[in-house]
Design a protein around this motif. Structure first.
Motif, PDB file in Angstrom:
ATOM      1  N   ALA A  43     -21.910  -5.539 -26.931  1.00  0.00           N
ATOM      2  CA  ALA A  43     -20.993  -6.620 -26.553  1.00  0.00           C
ATOM      3  C   ALA A  43     -20.817  -6.632 -25.045  1.00  0.00           C
ATOM      4  N   TYR A  44     -20.927  -7.771 -24.425  1.00  0.00           N
ATOM      5  CA  TYR A  44     -20.853  -7.891 -22.973  1.00  0.00           C
ATOM      6  C   TYR A  44     -19.426  -8.215 -22.533  1.00  0.00           C
ATOM      7  N   ASN A  45     -18.483  -7.393 -22.924  1.00  0.00           N
ATOM      8  CA  ASN A  45     -17.087  -7.622 -22.581  1.00  0.00           C
ATOM      9  C   ASN A  45     -16.345  -6.312 -22.381  1.00  0.00           C
ATOM     10  N   PHE A  46     -15.433  -6.327 -21.412  1.00  0.00           N
ATOM     11  CA  PHE A  46     -14.489  -5.232 -21.241  1.00  0.00           C
ATOM     12  C   PHE A  46     -13.100  -5.854 -21.229  1.00  0.00           C
ATOM     13  N   ASN A  47     -12.204  -5.349 -22.064  1.00  0.00           N
ATOM     14  CA  ASN A  47     -10.889  -5.939 -22.245  1.00  0.00           C
ATOM     15  C   ASN A  47      -9.794  -4.978 -21.796  1.00  0.00           C
ATOM     16  N   PRO A  48      -9.369  -5.058 -20.542  1.00  0.00           N
ATOM     17  CA  PRO A  48      -8.335  -4.147 -20.039  1.00  0.00           C
ATOM     18  C   PRO A  48      -7.003  -4.275 -20.769  1.00  0.00           C
ATOM     19  N   GLU A  49      -6.737  -5.470 -21.314  1.00  0.00           N
ATOM     20  CA  GLU A  49      -5.441  -5.687 -21.962  1.00  0.00           C
ATOM     21  C   GLU A  49      -5.224  -4.740 -23.134  1.00  0.00           C
ATOM     22  N   ALA A  50      -6.295  -4.345 -23.784  1.00  0.00           N
ATOM     23  CA  ALA A  50      -6.164  -3.418 -24.911  1.00  0.00           C
ATOM     24  C   ALA A  50      -5.633  -2.070 -24.442  1.00  0.00           C
ATOM     25  N   ILE A  51      -6.074  -1.636 -23.272  1.00  0.00           N
ATOM     26  CA  ILE A  51      -5.604  -0.370 -22.714  1.00  0.00           C
ATOM     27  C   ILE A  51      -4.178  -0.516 -22.193  1.00  0.00           C
ATOM     28  N   LYS A  52      -3.899  -1.650 -21.569  1.00  0.00           N
ATOM     29  CA  LYS A  52      -2.558  -1.889 -21.033  1.00  0.00           C
ATOM     30  C   LYS A  52      -1.503  -2.004 -22.131  1.00  0.00           C
ATOM     31  N   ALA A  53      -1.947  -2.245 -23.365  1.00  0.00           N
ATOM     32  CA  ALA A  53      -0.996  -2.389 -24.476  1.00  0.00           C
ATOM     33  C   ALA A  53      -0.340  -1.068 -24.859  1.00  0.00           C
ATOM     34  N   ALA A  54      -0.898   0.045 -24.403  1.00  0.00           N
ATOM     35  CA  ALA A  54      -0.360   1.365 -24.751  1.00  0.00           C
ATOM     36  C   ALA A  54       0.703   1.784 -23.736  1.00  0.00           C
ATOM     37  N   GLU A  55       1.877   2.114 -24.245  1.00  0.00           N
ATOM     38  CA  GLU A  55       2.965   2.599 -23.390  1.00  0.00           C
ATOM     39  C   GLU A  55       2.974   4.119 -23.290  1.00  0.00           C
ATOM     40  N   ARG A  56       2.235   4.773 -24.159  1.00  0.00           N
ATOM     41  CA  ARG A  56       2.030   6.214 -24.116  1.00  0.00           C
ATOM     42  C   ARG A  56       0.566   6.464 -24.447  1.00  0.00           C
ATOM     43  N   THR A  57       0.086   7.662 -24.172  1.00  0.00           N
ATOM     44  CA  THR A  57      -1.304   7.981 -24.463  1.00  0.00           C
ATOM     45  C   THR A  57      -1.506   8.238 -25.954  1.00  0.00           C
ATOM     46  N   PRO A  58      -2.721   8.088 -26.448  1.00  0.00           N
ATOM     47  CA  PRO A  58      -3.021   8.471 -27.833  1.00  0.00           C
ATOM     48  C   PRO A  58      -2.669   9.925 -28.121  1.00  0.00           C
ATOM     49  N   GLU A  59      -2.801  10.778 -27.105  1.00  0.00           N
ATOM     50  CA  GLU A  59      -2.437  12.185 -27.246  1.00  0.00           C
ATOM     51  C   GLU A  59      -0.948  12.328 -27.574  1.00  0.00           C
ATOM     52  N   PHE A  60      -0.125  11.607 -26.836  1.00  0.00           N
ATOM     53  CA  PHE A  60       1.319  11.624 -27.060  1.00  0.00           C
ATOM     54  C   PHE A  60       1.648  11.106 -28.459  1.00  0.00           C
ATOM     55  N   MET A  61       1.016  10.001 -28.836  1.00  0.00           N
ATOM     56  CA  MET A  61       1.281   9.414 -30.156  1.00  0.00           C
ATOM     57  C   MET A  61       0.846  10.347 -31.275  1.00  0.00           C
TER      58      MET A  61
ATOM     59  N   ASP B  55       5.677   3.853 -37.512  1.00  0.00           N
ATOM     60  CA  ASP B  55       6.780   3.849 -36.542  1.00  0.00           C
ATOM     61  C   ASP B  55       6.294   4.187 -35.138  1.00  0.00           C
ATOM     62  N   VAL B  56       5.424   5.172 -35.037  1.00  0.00           N
ATOM     63  CA  VAL B  56       4.922   5.582 -33.727  1.00  0.00           C
ATOM     64  C   VAL B  56       4.104   4.466 -33.083  1.00  0.00           C
ATOM     65  N   LEU B  57       3.208   3.882 -33.840  1.00  0.00           N
ATOM     66  CA  LEU B  57       2.362   2.818 -33.293  1.00  0.00           C
ATOM     67  C   LEU B  57       3.183   1.602 -32.906  1.00  0.00           C
ATOM     68  N   ALA B  58       4.187   1.274 -33.719  1.00  0.00           N
ATOM     69  CA  ALA B  58       5.039   0.118 -33.419  1.00  0.00           C
ATOM     70  C   ALA B  58       5.858   0.343 -32.152  1.00  0.00           C
ATOM     71  N   GLU B  59       6.271   1.577 -31.922  1.00  0.00           N
ATOM     72  CA  GLU B  59       7.111   1.874 -30.765  1.00  0.00           C
ATOM     73  C   GLU B  59       6.338   1.906 -29.462  1.00  0.00           C
ATOM     74  N   TYR B  60       5.079   2.366 -29.492  1.00  0.00           N
ATOM     75  CA  TYR B  60       4.369   2.619 -28.243  1.00  0.00           C
ATOM     76  C   TYR B  60       3.174   1.708 -27.974  1.00  0.00           C
ATOM     77  N   VAL B  61       2.895   0.768 -28.882  1.00  0.00           N
ATOM     78  CA  VAL B  61       1.743  -0.123 -28.690  1.00  0.00           C
ATOM     79  C   VAL B  61       2.185  -1.565 -28.896  1.00  0.00           C
ATOM     80  N   SER B  62       1.800  -2.455 -27.987  1.00  0.00           N
ATOM     81  CA  SER B  62       2.292  -3.837 -28.039  1.00  0.00           C
ATOM     82  C   SER B  62       1.424  -4.774 -28.876  1.00  0.00           C
ATOM     83  N   PHE B  63       0.231  -4.340 -29.315  1.00  0.00           N
ATOM     84  CA  PHE B  63      -0.545  -5.205 -30.207  1.00  0.00           C
ATOM     85  C   PHE B  63      -0.368  -4.758 -31.658  1.00  0.00           C
ATOM     86  N   ASP B  64      -0.697  -5.662 -32.596  1.00  0.00           N
ATOM     87  CA  ASP B  64      -0.618  -5.347 -34.026  1.00  0.00           C
ATOM     88  C   ASP B  64      -1.939  -4.738 -34.479  1.00  0.00           C
TER      89      ASP B  64
END
Length: 452
Positions: A336-354, A366-375
């Motif tokens: 795929a010829y795309n890079f989507n920064p918004e997906a990374i910006k959607a995280a308010e904490r790191t996957p490690e933290f979650m 609950d964790v995903l809903a609290e720290y990630v802005s996408f569904d």
């Protein structure tokens, strides 16, 4: 007559072309000089070496995408782009491996030699080799080490200690106190993580440093209030939390760099400072794009602070590079010829933290809903729940990271290092010496020259 006119016209075109060529060349040269020799063209009094551990060229490219204004046609330059001068080769001198680790690479940049993986400023005969930090201290300059890892990790260790193995963490911590130059401790300012190695059952190095006049700080507030020219700051048992996971009580790399500059710059004889963005590498090892970009932002802000200091000072040479690239990080994946920064910006904490929150008993939803802005899609949620059911932290951490990587279009080829050349950035009176394709040993050898 026609032949005469043709000859005159030809001569005119050649002359005009030469003038245009000279003009273009001069403009290009001036532009290059402006770009590479920024700052005062006089004497180098202070030297700052910055190392983005694991920060291969794909990391700085991805960071540019992250910072881009989507409402403009061109992609804006980052703080790194503005000071790019060349690339560096990173290979070690190891009988079994030809892709470097952090210890061998840091030794090259600290001592100007090639050596085996795992070496902390010792050569292949396991004999100590002098470092640029030690040279600065011998010249009466102030010295500092700043890192987001434990301060006795491979990169800072190679500048301030000597050991046959990077894994001898206690011995390296001891070296920071025990090894003297002209009756003085080698490093005046030490900031990062690592209380585990400084406060041990067999020895309390923190008390040793305090008894010798160092101010010891453990929080952002204490760091910012420091007025002592000798400073030990340890803000975590091992490495600091990732940048977006830190509480205000834990300083950023920018905070630590600012504090180091404030103290070291008071020395009339100048200073040497090494600043490492340590956990870009750790994010790469974990194949975690969210943490990688969080650490890149932390490192970029510290770089901005250093550049502002160097601009105001006029006699400070800055060089920034990486020791190697980690993870085989790629911008784009799976055809795929795309890079989507918004997906990374959607995280308010790191996957490690979650992953840690879920491991500690919080529900996945609950964790995903609290720290990630996408569904999350049903498929994404199922993959994370399946990983959580295995009761293995690394599996869960990897599953959460992969959702962000996939959405962003980030790929990884390995959990280790790669041998590609790494970018080099510079600002200051002698920046031109780092331009073009250089070897990582050139960094140390040029710095040795500045310190003479």
């Amino acid at each position: 007559m026609r032949k005469k006119v043709w000859v005159i016209a030809t001569i005119f075109m050649l002359v005009a072309g030469s003038v245009i060529g000279i003009s273009t060349t001069n403009t290009s040269a001036d532009s290059g000089k402006q770009k590479h020799n920024s700052g005062n063209n006089g004497k180098v009094k202070n030297v700052i070496v910055m190392i983005g551990d694991g920060m291969g060229p794909a990391y700085t490219t991805a960071y540019r995408y992250m910072q881009d204004d989507p409402f403009t046609m061109q992609m804006e330059k980052t703080i790194f782009d503005k000071h790019f001068v060349g690339m560096a080769k990173t290979y070690p001198e190891d009988s079994e491996e030809n892709v470097t680790d952090s210890a061998a690479a840091a030794t090259s940049m600290a001592a100007g030699i090639k050596t085996y993986n795992g070496a902390i400023s010792v050569d292949n005969d396991k004999e100590p080799v002098g470092t640029v930090l030690e040279s600065a201290k011998k010249n009466g300059m102030a010295t500092g080490l700043v890192a987001t890892s434990q301060v006795n990790h491979a990169t800072p260790a190679a500048f301030g200690a000597h050991d046959v193995s990077r894994h001898n963490y206690n011995d390296i911590a001891d070296d920071y106190f025990d090894d003297m130059i002209n009756g003085k401790h080698k490093v005046d300012v030490i900031l990062g993580g690592g209380t585990t190695y400084f406060d041990r059952e067999d020895r309390n190095l923190i008390n040793d440093f305090k008894e010798d006049g160092y101010n010891y700080v453990t929080s952002t507030e204490e760091l910012l209030e420091n007025e002592n020219d000798q400073l030990l700051g340890l803000f975590a048992p091992v490495g600091l939390p990732k940048a977006i996971d830190r509480k205000e009580s834990t300083p950023s790399l920018e905070d630590m760099t600012t504090a180091a500059l404030e103290q070291l710059s008071q020395d009339k004889d100048g200073f040497f400072l090494m600043v490492e963005g340590s956990q870009i590498d750790w994010a790469g090892h974990a194949n975690d794009s969210v943490s990688a970009m969080s650490e890149m932002e932390d490192f970029a802000r510290a770089f901005e602070t250093v550049i502002e200091f160097a601009k105001e000072n006029g006699h400070t040479q800055v060089v920034l590079t990486a020791d190697h690239s980690t993870g085989g990080f790629s911008v784009g994946r799976d055809g795929a010829y795309n890079f989507n920064p918004e997906a990374i910006k959607a995280a308010e904490r790191t996957p490690e933290f979650m992953a840690q929150e879920i491991t500690d008993g919080e529900s996945v939803e609950d964790v995903l809903a609290e720290y990630v802005s996408f569904d999350f899609t049903d498929e994404e949620l199922a993959s994370i729940k399946e990983a959580a059911s295995k009761n293995d932290f690394d599996t869960l951490y990897g599953a959460i990271s992969e959702v962000f990587n996939n959405r962003a279009g980030v790929g990884f080829t390995t959990s280790g290092h790669t041998g590609i050349d790494v970018p080099v950035y510079a600002y200051g009176p002698k920046s031109e010496v780092f331009s073009g394709l250089i070897d990582n040993t050139d960094i140390a050898n040029e710095v040795f020259g500045f310190l003479k």
